[in-house]
Design an enzyme around this catalytic site. Structure first.
Site, PDB file in Angstrom:
ATOM      1  N   ASP A 197      -9.653   0.810  -4.072  1.00 43.65           N
ATOM      2  CA  ASP A 197      -8.534   0.102  -3.441  1.00 43.65           C
ATOM      3  C   ASP A 197      -7.636  -0.598  -4.481  1.00 43.65           C
ATOM      4  O   ASP A 197      -7.869  -0.498  -5.687  1.00 43.65           O
ATOM      5  CB  ASP A 197      -9.129  -0.903  -2.437  1.00 43.65           C
ATOM      6  CG  ASP A 197      -8.309  -1.011  -1.173  1.00 43.65           C
ATOM      7  OD1 ASP A 197      -7.090  -0.804  -1.230  1.00 43.65           O
ATOM      8  OD2 ASP A 197      -8.887  -1.343  -0.112  1.00 43.65           O
ATOM      9  N   GLU A 253      -4.082   3.286  -3.073  1.00 43.92           N
ATOM     10  CA  GLU A 253      -3.110   2.239  -3.406  1.00 43.92           C
ATOM     11  C   GLU A 253      -1.920   2.285  -2.443  1.00 43.92           C
ATOM     12  O   GLU A 253      -0.850   1.812  -2.756  1.00 43.92           O
ATOM     13  CB  GLU A 253      -2.729   2.242  -4.889  1.00 43.92           C
ATOM     14  CG  GLU A 253      -2.143   3.501  -5.446  1.00 43.92           C
ATOM     15  CD  GLU A 253      -0.735   3.765  -4.968  1.00 43.92           C
ATOM     16  OE1 GLU A 253      -0.586   4.583  -4.052  1.00 43.92           O
ATOM     17  OE2 GLU A 253       0.209   3.154  -5.514  1.00 43.92           O
ATOM     18  N   TRP A 254      -2.189   2.889  -1.281  1.00 40.11           N
ATOM     19  CA  TRP A 254      -1.285   2.837  -0.120  1.00 40.11           C
ATOM     20  C   TRP A 254       0.066   3.526  -0.370  1.00 40.11           C
ATOM     21  O   TRP A 254       1.053   3.222   0.306  1.00 40.11           O
ATOM     22  CB  TRP A 254      -1.075   1.388   0.342  1.00 40.11           C
ATOM     23  CG  TRP A 254      -2.293   0.545   0.206  1.00 40.11           C
ATOM     24  CD1 TRP A 254      -3.533   0.820   0.722  1.00 40.11           C
ATOM     25  CD2 TRP A 254      -2.434  -0.711  -0.485  1.00 40.11           C
ATOM     26  NE1 TRP A 254      -4.428  -0.167   0.389  1.00 40.11           N
ATOM     27  CE2 TRP A 254      -3.772  -1.124  -0.345  1.00 40.11           C
ATOM     28  CE3 TRP A 254      -1.549  -1.524  -1.207  1.00 40.11           C
ATOM     29  CZ2 TRP A 254      -4.258  -2.312  -0.904  1.00 40.11           C
ATOM     30  CZ3 TRP A 254      -2.030  -2.709  -1.763  1.00 40.11           C
ATOM     31  CH2 TRP A 254      -3.363  -3.094  -1.608  1.00 40.11           C
ATOM     32  N   GLY A 255       0.126   4.396  -1.376  1.00 40.77           N
ATOM     33  CA  GLY A 255       1.359   5.116  -1.660  1.00 40.77           C
ATOM     34  C   GLY A 255       2.419   4.277  -2.342  1.00 40.77           C
ATOM     35  O   GLY A 255       3.552   4.712  -2.499  1.00 40.77           O
ATOM     36  N   ASN A 300       2.827   3.373  -5.454  1.00 40.10           N
ATOM     37  CA  ASN A 300       3.285   3.829  -6.782  1.00 40.10           C
ATOM     38  C   ASN A 300       3.355   5.347  -6.871  1.00 40.10           C
ATOM     39  O   ASN A 300       3.117   5.919  -7.934  1.00 40.10           O
ATOM     40  CB  ASN A 300       2.356   3.264  -7.871  1.00 40.10           C
ATOM     41  CG  ASN A 300       2.313   1.755  -7.850  1.00 40.10           C
ATOM     42  OD1 ASN A 300       3.162   1.107  -8.423  1.00 40.10           O
ATOM     43  ND2 ASN A 300       1.324   1.194  -7.150  1.00 40.10           N
ATOM     44  N   ASP A 322      -2.215   0.848   5.823  1.00 39.78           N
ATOM     45  CA  ASP A 322      -3.348   1.179   6.701  1.00 39.78           C
ATOM     46  C   ASP A 322      -2.909   1.718   8.059  1.00 39.78           C
ATOM     47  O   ASP A 322      -1.945   1.222   8.656  1.00 39.78           O
ATOM     48  CB  ASP A 322      -4.210  -0.069   6.934  1.00 39.78           C
ATOM     49  CG  ASP A 322      -4.926  -0.511   5.668  1.00 39.78           C
ATOM     50  OD1 ASP A 322      -4.663   0.079   4.594  1.00 39.78           O
ATOM     51  OD2 ASP A 322      -5.736  -1.438   5.754  1.00 39.78           O
TER      52      ASP A 322
HETATM   53  C1  GLA Z   1      -7.457  -1.927   2.411  1.00 44.43           C
HETATM   54  C2  GLA Z   1      -7.611  -0.431   2.617  1.00 44.43           C
HETATM   55  C3  GLA Z   1      -8.402  -0.172   3.875  1.00 44.43           C
HETATM   56  C4  GLA Z   1      -9.772  -0.828   3.770  1.00 44.43           C
HETATM   57  C5  GLA Z   1      -9.604  -2.316   3.493  1.00 44.43           C
HETATM   58  C6  GLA Z   1     -10.942  -2.975   3.177  1.00 44.43           C
HETATM   59  O1  GLA Z   1      -6.676  -2.493   3.407  1.00 44.43           O
HETATM   60  O2  GLA Z   1      -6.364   0.182   2.686  1.00 44.43           O
HETATM   61  O3  GLA Z   1      -8.562   1.219   4.118  1.00 44.43           O
HETATM   62  O4  GLA Z   1     -10.501  -0.217   2.753  1.00 44.43           O
HETATM   63  O5  GLA Z   1      -8.742  -2.547   2.390  1.00 44.43           O
HETATM   64  O6  GLA Z   1     -10.796  -4.317   2.869  1.00 44.43           O
END
Ligand code: GLA
Length: 412
Positions: free
Chosen positions: A161, A194-196, A198, A216
């Protein structure tokens, strides 16, 4: 005489050292090439986060592993059992990560052993920052130590993460962990999370095997929250802009599944799974698989949908066109078949009346750069009902309910 002996011993020492180096070199090489060979099809499994959040324990993970087998999910291809955040509490004086003793009283190795004893694989979670998103210790500064520990436990998959990243360069941070994984002596699938933020699709290939492309997922079909949470359609729209970056060993990760968690209608959950199948997304179930209702099971275990997701060509669907709010996605398959998904994005019923005769689908992966459905009449099979729906000689008709999709495979 003494100097001859010293020379001789020195000579043996040098030989041993260079042999050891060669050996290490070979091992290092083979682990790296094993790393590159992982995840040739999108990883499938289960992850604790969407349903259980921080409530993870040895008992839960073992029960979930049992359920993967008894529900038929293992036979359908679900393989990785992944513990997300909250299994770790601190570090000891030597820097080793400490497993939460209250919830994992026997440590992590017996959990991994149990998962392996069922023929499944074991995954774990950490973070490139100093802390995880739930404030547990992250791996920053401990990457090589952590991966050695993971390898000792028998970890096969790491989700990594991006909370508390403290301004690090994302590519460098993920590369460090990738190097640590490649050096740990065990092939471990590396899931970049890293949620896209970068653009990991631009640099993630070779560093990791999959990368999240959005914030998420929420258990909703069409939604977007101020803090970043997104629904199924929002993730689809992002994925369609970067589908060319996904392929064997390097997948766009559309997020863990929400099917079975209760927030969406039957049509929406079917569309959710069909979209993930078409987009070659990792299929990580995120529900309580110990007690699934019939619908959830039917969706998650649909062999034909899974076959489209796992097709070895590894192509990702593209959006051919949107007609009256119906997205038409097309995915080329390795045996020459083609999968089509017609998604009703509208909140109302709409008539699908699709004339294959007039439409030419263009994609470089399809034969001759284009596919004339009329010229090559194909049989149409409905993925959900398993029924034959005629051929491409006649228009395809169906009333699509709100958010319903028609998911079909066209055979040669
Ligand atoms: C971030 C991630 C999630 C999950 C949580 C856990 O938000 O994007 O998928 O892993 O952390 O804390």
């Amino acid at each position: 005489m003494k100097s001859i002996i010293t020379f001789f011993l020195l000579f043996i020492g040098i030989c041993n050292f260079s042999l050891a180096q060669q050996e290490f070199g070979k091992q290092g090489q083979s682990v790296i090439s094993e790393f590159d060979k992982l995840a040739q099809t999108p990883p499938m499994g289960w992850n604790s986060w969407n349903k259980f959040g921080c409530n993870v324990s040895e008992k839960l993970i073992k029960e979930m592993a049992d359920a993967i087998v008894s529900s038929g999910m293992k036979d359908a291809g679900y393989e990785y059992v992944v513990i997300d955040d909250c299994w770790q509490t601190g570090r000891d004086e030597e820097g080793n990560i400490i497993v939460d003793k209250d919830h994992f009283p026997n440590g992590m190795k017996p959990v991994a052993d149990y998962v392996h004893s069922l023929g499944l694989k074991f995954g774990i979670y950490s973070c490139a920052g100093s802390k995880t998103c739930q404030g547990r210790p992250g791996s920053r500064g401990y990457q090589f130590q952590d991966t050695r520990q993971y390898a000792g436990w028998g970890v096969d998959y790491l989700k990594y993460d991006w909370c508390y990243n403290e301004g690090q360069d994302a590519k460098a941070a993920y590369k460090t962990m990738s190097d640590a994984l490649k050096a740990c002596g065990r092939p471990i699938v590396f899931s970049i999370c890293e949620w896209g933020e970068n653009k990991p699709w631009e640099w993630g290939k070779g560093i990791g095997h999959l990368w999240r492309i959005t914030a998420d997922i929420r258990d909703c079909y069409d939604c977007k929250f101020n803090w970043g949470g997104v629904g199924v359609l929002q993730i689809l729209d992002k994925a369609l802009t970067i589908n060319q970056y996904s392929g064997p060993g390097h997948w766009n990760d559309l997020e863990m599944l929400e099917i079975g968690n209760g927030g969406q209608t039957e049509n929406e959950y079917r569309s959710h799974f069909a979209i993930w199948s078409m987009m070659s997304a990792p299929l990580m179930a995120g529900n309580d698989i110990r007690n699934m209702d019939a619908l959830t099971k039917e969706i998650l275990l649909n062999k034909e949908a899974i076959a489209i997701n796992q097709d070895k060509l590894g192509k990702t669907a593209f959006r051919f066109v949107t007609l009256n709010g119906i997205d038409i996605l097309v995915k080329a398959l390795s045996d020459g078949d083609v999968a089509f998904l017609f998604i009703n994005r509208n909140n109302f019923n709409i008539d699908l009346d699709y004339n294959w005769n007039f439409d030419t689908v263009y994609d470089e992966s399809l034969e001759n750069g284009s596919l004339y459905m009329k010229r090559i009449p194909r049989k149409i099979k409905n993925i959900w009902t398993q029924q034959e729906m005629g051929t491409t000689d006649t228009p395809l008709k169906k009333v699509l309910e709100p958010h319903e999709s028609l998911f079909v495979r066209l055979r040669k």
